[in-house]
Design an enzyme around this catalytic site. Structure first.
Site, PDB file in Angstrom:
ATOM      1  N   GLU A  92       1.079  -1.136  -0.025  1.00 57.12           N
ATOM      2  CA  GLU A  92       0.115  -0.037  -0.105  1.00 57.12           C
ATOM      3  C   GLU A  92       0.876   1.255  -0.143  1.00 57.12           C
ATOM      4  OE1 GLU A  92      -3.092   1.637   3.260  1.00 57.12           O
ATOM      5  OE2 GLU A  92      -3.232  -0.356   2.786  1.00 57.12           O
TER       6      GLU A  92
ATOM      7  N   TYR B  52     -11.490  -3.119   3.186  1.00 58.09           N
ATOM      8  CA  TYR B  52     -10.630  -2.756   4.188  1.00 58.09           C
ATOM      9  C   TYR B  52     -11.316  -2.378   5.373  1.00 58.09           C
ATOM     10  CZ  TYR B  52      -6.482  -0.122   5.959  1.00 58.09           C
ATOM     11  OH  TYR B  52      -5.271   0.617   6.512  1.00 58.09           O
TER      12      TYR B  52
ATOM     13  N   ASP C 105      -5.558  10.521   8.520  1.00 54.78           N
ATOM     14  CA  ASP C 105      -4.356  10.109   8.984  1.00 54.78           C
ATOM     15  C   ASP C 105      -4.042  10.740  10.424  1.00 54.78           C
ATOM     16  OD1 ASP C 105      -3.761   8.680   6.988  1.00 54.78           O
ATOM     17  OD2 ASP C 105      -3.316  10.085   5.724  1.00 54.78           O
TER      18      ASP C 105
END
Length: 263
Positions: free
Chosen positions: A49, A175, A60
């Site tokens: 990734e 995911y 993030d």
């Protein structure tokens, strides 16, 4: 068959879970990042990734944010990231590469140009965290038409009413984000993740890989044991931020990979 599907099928035949590692393209600099990228498969990584740096990375945590800032300061762009994948492909034709990032750099390049160049470079999948299913016409559907998997995130707040929409047009794998909040914020707990993975798997035939909150080989093993594999990012990026040599970072990756593969 796509590289992602072929890799997952091979691992299933070997009765092993997938290990996915995340690094930020261009962190701490282009050459070091490229050396890390080239070394990941040899350290046990099944799927790479590769982060695309962006100025406003809303999903993030501080570790990945700082990596993106270092990469941007060093001149890393989406075009240079695609060039990195192209260089990687001259030595590795088998390991899937998934780009993870945000829509703005792709939009700025132009979707048609980006998809053409990504396919030519050897990109296998995309994770674009700020494009919900309601915006599939923007990028998801064109990506699928170009033969590039579009991987969607499911989270602890994705309830049964929302889940079918999240799974719509998703390909490659799902995911599952193990925690609420940003990357690197807490430790994933297999006892909590397991039932959620089972709920998602009841609604799709796609493999479910779990990321966020995995920092040690032990946690990688525990989480991979209740899913089809696991994803580790912040723990690896923190090693890079500490200035450790490529070989040492790859040893950390190897330990995490061994943990996931032991599940």
């Amino acid at each position: 068959m796509s590289r992602i599907a072929a890799t997952i099928d091979r691992l299933r035949a070997e009765k092993r879970r997938a290990f996915v590692s995340y690094i930020m393209a261009g962190d701490p600099d282009h050459d070091t990042s490229l050396a890390l990228l080239k070394g990941l498969p040899g350290a046990g990584v099944d799927i790479v990734e590769l982060g695309v740096p962006f100025t406003d990375p809303m999903a993030d945590g501080p570790t990945i944010q700082a990596a993106g800032q270092r990469a941007l300061a060093g001149g890393q762009t989406l075009a240079r990231t695609l060039d990195m994948v192209r260089t990687f492909r001259t030595e590795d034709e088998g390991t899937p590469v998934v780009l993870m990032g945000y829509y703005n750099p792709i939009y700025s390049m132009g979707v048609a140009r980006f998809l053409a160049e990504a396919r030519d470079a050897g990109v296998d999948g995309l994770i674009v965290v700020d494009l919900p299913p309601e915006e599939d016409a923007e990028l998801c559907l064109p990506a699928l038409e170009a033969g590039i998997d579009f991987i969607r995130l499911a989270t602890p707040t994705t309830d049964d009413r929302r889940l079918p929409k999240v799974l719509q047009n998703t390909s490659g794998f799902v995911y599952y984000v193990s925690i609420t909040g940003i990357t690197g914020a807490a430790e994933a707990q297999a006892a909590e993740v397991g039932p959620e993975v089972a709920r998602i798997k009841a609604a799709t035939d796609l493999p479910v890989l779990v990321g966020f909150g995995i920092r040690t080989p032990e946690t990688a093993q525990a989480i991979a044991g209740v899913a089809d594999g696991c994803v580790v990012g912040s723990a690896i990026v923190a090693e890079i931020a500490a200035g450790k040599p490529v070989a040492e970072v790859l040893e950390t990756v190897r330990g995490l990979a061994d943990g996931a593969h032991a599940a």
